[in-house]
Design a protein around this motif. Structure first.
Motif, mmCIF file in Angstrom:
data_model
loop_
_atom_site.group_PDB
_atom_site.id
_atom_site.type_symbol
_atom_site.label_atom_id
_atom_site.label_comp_id
_atom_site.label_asym_id
_atom_site.label_seq_id
_atom_site.Cartn_x
_atom_site.Cartn_y
_atom_site.Cartn_z
ATOM 1 N N ALA A 169 -46.159 -18.448 -92.289
ATOM 2 C CA ALA A 169 -47.064 -19.295 -91.506
ATOM 3 C C ALA A 169 -46.284 -20.260 -90.619
ATOM 4 N N GLY A 170 -45.340 -19.760 -89.869
ATOM 5 C CA GLY A 170 -44.571 -20.605 -88.968
ATOM 6 C C GLY A 170 -45.386 -20.998 -87.751
ATOM 7 N N PRO A 171 -44.838 -21.883 -86.907
ATOM 8 C CA PRO A 171 -45.563 -22.313 -85.710
ATOM 9 C C PRO A 171 -45.962 -21.133 -84.835
ATOM 10 N N GLY A 172 -47.178 -21.171 -84.338
ATOM 11 C CA GLY A 172 -47.670 -20.089 -83.495
ATOM 12 C C GLY A 172 -47.961 -20.596 -82.108
ATOM 13 N N ARG A 173 -48.850 -19.937 -81.405
ATOM 14 C CA ARG A 173 -49.250 -20.340 -80.057
ATOM 15 C C ARG A 173 -50.148 -21.556 -80.144
ATOM 16 N N ASP A 174 -49.937 -22.516 -79.252
ATOM 17 C CA ASP A 174 -50.703 -23.758 -79.265
ATOM 18 C C ASP A 174 -52.200 -23.495 -79.150
ATOM 19 N N GLY A 175 -52.975 -24.135 -80.048
ATOM 20 C CA GLY A 175 -54.417 -24.097 -79.965
ATOM 21 C C GLY A 175 -55.050 -22.757 -80.220
ATOM 22 N N VAL A 176 -54.368 -21.887 -80.955
ATOM 23 C CA VAL A 176 -54.896 -20.565 -81.283
ATOM 24 C C VAL A 176 -55.144 -20.503 -82.788
ATOM 25 N N LEU A 177 -56.353 -20.109 -83.159
ATOM 26 C CA LEU A 177 -56.735 -20.072 -84.567
ATOM 27 C C LEU A 177 -55.951 -19.011 -85.319
ATOM 28 N N ARG A 178 -55.370 -19.407 -86.438
ATOM 29 C CA ARG A 178 -54.614 -18.502 -87.296
ATOM 30 C C ARG A 178 -55.111 -18.659 -88.725
ATOM 31 N N THR A 179 -54.689 -17.767 -89.601
ATOM 32 C CA THR A 179 -55.121 -17.815 -90.994
ATOM 33 C C THR A 179 -53.945 -17.628 -91.930
ATOM 34 N N LEU A 180 -53.900 -18.464 -92.939
ATOM 35 C CA LEU A 180 -52.967 -18.286 -94.044
ATOM 36 C C LEU A 180 -53.771 -17.841 -95.257
ATOM 37 N N ARG A 181 -53.427 -16.702 -95.811
ATOM 38 C CA ARG A 181 -54.080 -16.266 -97.045
ATOM 39 C C ARG A 181 -53.227 -16.713 -98.230
ATOM 40 N N THR A 182 -53.847 -17.453 -99.125
ATOM 41 C CA THR A 182 -53.159 -17.918 -100.323
ATOM 42 C C THR A 182 -53.723 -17.175 -101.531
ATOM 43 N N GLY A 183 -53.121 -17.400 -102.670
ATOM 44 C CA GLY A 183 -53.538 -16.710 -103.887
ATOM 45 C C GLY A 183 -54.780 -17.307 -104.520
ATOM 46 N N PRO A 184 -55.015 -17.028 -105.792
ATOM 47 C CA PRO A 184 -56.205 -17.537 -106.474
ATOM 48 C C PRO A 184 -56.318 -19.054 -106.354
ATOM 49 N N PHE A 185 -57.552 -19.512 -106.244
ATOM 50 C CA PHE A 185 -57.785 -20.942 -106.052
ATOM 51 C C PHE A 185 -58.829 -21.408 -107.048
ATOM 52 N N ARG A 186 -58.499 -22.460 -107.796
ATOM 53 C CA ARG A 186 -59.429 -23.039 -108.766
ATOM 54 C C ARG A 186 -59.954 -24.364 -108.220
ATOM 55 N N PHE A 187 -61.261 -24.511 -108.219
ATOM 56 C CA PHE A 187 -61.897 -25.701 -107.680
ATOM 57 C C PHE A 187 -61.925 -26.820 -108.713
ATOM 58 N N GLU A 188 -62.090 -28.022 -108.211
ATOM 59 C CA GLU A 188 -62.071 -29.198 -109.074
ATOM 60 C C GLU A 188 -63.146 -29.143 -110.151
ATOM 61 N N THR A 189 -64.314 -28.583 -109.822
ATOM 62 C CA THR A 189 -65.412 -28.538 -110.788
ATOM 63 C C THR A 189 -65.379 -27.305 -111.675
ATOM 64 N N GLY A 190 -64.363 -26.451 -111.517
ATOM 65 C CA GLY A 190 -64.186 -25.334 -112.436
ATOM 66 C C GLY A 190 -64.380 -23.962 -111.862
ATOM 67 N N GLY A 191 -65.019 -23.825 -110.707
ATOM 68 C CA GLY A 191 -65.172 -22.521 -110.093
ATOM 69 C C GLY A 191 -63.839 -22.007 -109.572
ATOM 70 N N SER A 192 -63.812 -20.740 -109.212
ATOM 71 C CA SER A 192 -62.562 -20.169 -108.716
ATOM 72 C C SER A 192 -62.841 -19.026 -107.749
ATOM 73 N N LEU A 193 -61.856 -18.735 -106.915
ATOM 74 C CA LEU A 193 -61.885 -17.600 -106.003
ATOM 75 C C LEU A 193 -60.602 -16.797 -106.195
ATOM 76 N N PRO A 194 -60.660 -15.474 -106.006
ATOM 77 C CA PRO A 194 -59.457 -14.658 -106.190
ATOM 78 C C PRO A 194 -58.413 -14.880 -105.110
ATOM 79 N N PHE A 195 -58.831 -15.389 -103.957
ATOM 80 C CA PHE A 195 -57.905 -15.744 -102.878
ATOM 81 C C PHE A 195 -58.607 -16.751 -101.979
ATOM 82 N N LEU A 196 -57.818 -17.453 -101.193
ATOM 83 C CA LEU A 196 -58.371 -18.445 -100.284
ATOM 84 C C LEU A 196 -57.659 -18.339 -98.949
ATOM 85 N N ASP A 197 -58.433 -18.131 -97.888
ATOM 86 C CA ASP A 197 -57.895 -18.172 -96.531
ATOM 87 C C ASP A 197 -58.019 -19.599 -95.995
#
Length: 380
Positions: free
Chosen positions: A16-44
């Protein structure tokens, strides 16, 4: 309105290095656990950047959008203006010739970061299955983005309204990773009145017959009437009574006052037409479930939660340099709430005032009034 495939349309990058100015990009990360206990298998995490990161990564600035905002803070390689276009850019207050600027979409949104309209591993929108999210959840997701970008410590974190809540939460959650924090038109914790206004907005969406319990994506346009009502109410709180009176008064939309039976079409006052226009603009670009998710996150905002209360949470942040700003005509985030926030911070933090007749939205339209304060020693 195709919110459900927004994440699929974006170009994903492993580095996820610097890209083109003002262009929408996405970083996909691994599983994410929410503060209230829910979770997702990945988070963009959807984000945009401007400028270039220094070799020691010391010039990174994180900007946070408001409730229905997005990552496009300023113009980039395209001509599309951003929502802080006069404030961010080459030679401007947040100088992209000097700073590496990052703006991330909040968790639960519909502009690149995973939200209720995003597809699950089977390709179906999460809808009602999307976990309850908080401001703290989004900050923790943004910390993953910072890691991927190679940013150990932000030069400045800055935001207004909901974005101000996120900026403050960044300082509280990661004080060693924030050198400076600018909180504009926001509070340390949502007040009873702010929660009350928000509750009516969320109920307007949930009571729409087309809401379908949050799983409306395959059935049609969804709860656009409820979302429109929510936006009308919200927009009243974003503006001031004097501004509405000066702009519209009691003037009708046409040549005659809208008098007659209340059960039939009767024409509109100009202020009604204005609110209808604001509603129409939002329902054409925003997902109702995201409006619910982000509004609920703002309702739950309390920087002191789990930290011994607001004063305890903020009193330990002596290593972060703060600026607090308020809009003098704001009737949603009263200036006194900014004063209380400032008094809870270590040392002496004076509240800077944006003078604007329009109310809360002055943090968008008149943010340039902070230019001298920010340039004169704060952004050194």
């Amino acid at each position: 309105m195709d919110f459900g495939t927004a994440s699929q349309r974006l170009t994903r990058t492993d580095a996820a290095g610097p890209g083109r100015d003002g262009v929408l990009r996405t970083l996909r990360t691994g599983p994410f656990r929410f503060e209230t206990g829910g979770s997702l298998p990945f988070l963009d995490v959807g984000y945009e950047t401007w400028g270039r990161l220094d070799a020691d990564a010391s010039n990174a600035v994180l900007l946070h959008h408001a409730l229905t905002g997005d990552t496009h803070v300023a113009r980039g390689e395209g001509a599309e203006p951003g929502w802080w276009d006069g404030f961010v850019g080459p030679g401007r207050t947040i100088d992209t010739d000097r700073f590496f600027v990052v703006a991330a979409n909040m968790v639960g949104g519909c502009y690149g970061t995973t939200g209720p309209s995003s597809p699950d591993p089977d390709g179906r929108p999460w809808g009602s299955r999307f976990p309850f999210t908080t401001v703290r959840d989004s900050v923790r997701a943004e910390a993953r983005l910072a890691d991927a970008l190679g940013i150990d410590r932000w030069h400045t974190v800055l935001g207004g309204s909901l974005g101000g809540a996120r900026a403050l939460e960044w300082a509280a959650e990661y004080p060693d990773r924030v050198a400076r924090c600018v909180v504009v038109a926001a509070t340390a914790a949502s007040s009873a009145e702010q929660i009350a206004f928000a509750r009516i907005q969320t109920e307007a969406i949930r009571l729409d017959p087309d809401f379908a319990g949050g799983d409306y994506y395959a059935a049609g346009p969804g709860p656009v009437a409820g979302l429109g009502l929510a936006r009308r109410l919200a927009h009243i709180t974003y503006r001031s009574e004097p501004e509405l009176d000066v702009r519209f008064g009691r003037s009708p939309q046409g040549s005659e006052l809208p008098l007659g039976s209340a059960t039939f079409d009767r024409g509109r006052y100009q202020v009604e037409s204005y609110l209808d226009h604001q509603a129409s603009k939002l329902v054409g670009r925003f997902d109702a479930n995201s409006y619910l998710a982000l509004t609920e996150a703002l309702m739950s905002h309390d920087v002191g939660r789990g930290r011994g209360g607001v004063r305890s949470a903020l009193g330990r942040l002596a290593g972060v340099r703060f600026m607090v700003a308020a809009v003098d005509s704001d009737r949603l985030y009263w200036p006194e709430q900014s004063e209380r926030l400032a008094r809870s911070l270590p040392g002496r933090t004076a509240v800077r005032y944006i003078t604007s007749p329009i109310g809360h939205d002055g943090f968008l339209t008149d943010i340039g009034q902070l230019d001298a304060e920010l340039r004169d020693g704060f952004l050194d």
